[in-house]
Design a protein around this motif. Structure first.
Motif, PDB file in Angstrom:
ATOM      1  N   LEU A   1       0.711  -1.226   0.003  1.00  0.00           N
ATOM      2  CA  LEU A   1      -0.096  -0.051  -0.116  1.00  0.00           C
ATOM      3  C   LEU A   1       0.861   1.133   0.136  1.00  0.00           C
ATOM      4  N   LEU A   2       0.573   2.098  -0.776  1.00  0.00           N
ATOM      5  CA  LEU A   2       1.139   3.584  -0.558  1.00  0.00           C
ATOM      6  C   LEU A   2       0.232   4.421  -0.191  1.00  0.00           C
ATOM      7  N   SER A   3       0.887   4.988   0.843  1.00  0.00           N
ATOM      8  CA  SER A   3       0.301   6.093   1.503  1.00  0.00           C
ATOM      9  C   SER A   3       1.046   7.166   2.474  1.00  0.00           C
ATOM     10  N   GLY A   4       0.592   8.187   2.692  1.00  0.00           N
ATOM     11  CA  GLY A   4       1.665   9.321   3.307  1.00  0.00           C
ATOM     12  C   GLY A   4       2.825   9.610   2.804  1.00  0.00           C
ATOM     13  N   GLY A   5       3.143   9.207   1.391  1.00  0.00           N
ATOM     14  CA  GLY A   5       4.173   9.717   0.752  1.00  0.00           C
ATOM     15  C   GLY A   5       5.163   8.713   0.712  1.00  0.00           C
ATOM     16  N   GLY A   6       4.692   7.568   1.238  1.00  0.00           N
ATOM     17  CA  GLY A   6       5.715   6.328   1.168  1.00  0.00           C
ATOM     18  C   GLY A   6       5.031   5.096   1.009  1.00  0.00           C
ATOM     19  N   ALA A   7       5.656   3.914   1.589  1.00  0.00           N
ATOM     20  CA  ALA A   7       4.846   2.719   1.218  1.00  0.00           C
ATOM     21  C   ALA A   7       4.922   1.964   2.496  1.00  0.00           C
TER      22      ALA A   7
END
Lengths: 117, 113
Positions: free
Chosen positions: A96-102
């Motif tokens: 999952l990619l989230s908050g500018g990261g993974a």
């Protein structure tokens, strides 16, 4: 939480045949990557192929290709002209990619693929 | 280019002891993540470090901890070992934390007696 399901614990095919490994996943998110990793008996995991969820075109890498059906949440791996060296555990994985990261990878239980001579 | 190096490759401990595993990533890689592999639970994410900071943590008890050094090398520690901690511990490195390809080491096989 995301889940990844591989419904085939073990498969066996003859050398040179084509084989398809199944993988389904469950997520309510839209921004993610999907992977197939191979783990030969020596234990070192190797990336086989990667698919970005935003890409409609199915990824291909030489004899390996995927059938990515986003609506159905399905991500199968097709191995053409199978070779003895393809014998290994194959893991489907979700990131999952989230908050500018993974986030970390979520793996399926794996499919043990045996290529018979 | 050297791959991901994990040490030790094999170790045996007894219940209650603690263990430290080491991982040296590929040169230039700044992200290191750890996974536990067991026959029953499969592969499970432990934690990820990027630039010496823990970015993500999986669902493991506080007995499992880790750290990353300024040269990107990482260590993970398991305290008060239990029989269920017997597993193959895999380390993976990548250039950054944005979903790039992970390169795995051969793992550290821990047996707890």
């Amino acid at each position: 939480a995301q889940t990844v399901t591989q419904s085939q614990p073990e498969m066996s095919v003859q050398e040179a045949e084509t084989v398809t490994l199944s993988c389904t996943y469950d997520t309510s998110e839209s921004n993610y990557y999907l992977f197939w990793y191979k783990q030969p008996p020596s234990r070192q995991m190797i990336l086989v192929i990667r698919q970005e969820a935003y890409k409609q075109q199915n990824a291909t890498e030489n004899r390996f290709s995927v059938n990515f059906q986003k609506a159905a949440k399905s991500f199968s791996l097709k191995i053409s002209d199978s070779q003895l060296g393809d014998t290994a555990m194959y893991f489907c994985a979700f990131m999952l990619l989230s908050g500018g990261g993974a986030d970390g990878l979520t793996f399926g239980k794996g499919t043990h693929l045996i290529i018979q001579p | 280019k050297a791959g991901v190096t994990q040490t030790p490759r094999y170790l045996i401990k007894t219940r209650g002891q603690q263990v430290t595993l080491s991982c040296s990533p590929i040169s230039g890689h700044r992200s290191v993540s750890w996974y536990q592999q067991t026959p029953g639970q499969g592969l499970q994410f432990l934690f990820e470090y990027f630039s010496e900071t823990q970015r993500n943590k999986g669902n493991f008890p506080g007995r499992f901890s880790g750290r990353q050094f300024s040269n990107s090398r990482s260590e993970m520690n398991v305290s008060t070992l239990e029989l269920g901690d017997s597993a193959l511990y895999l380390c993976a490195s990548s250039l950054g934390p944005l979903g790039g390809e992970l390169f795995f080491g051969e793992g550290s096989r821990l047996t707890v007696l």
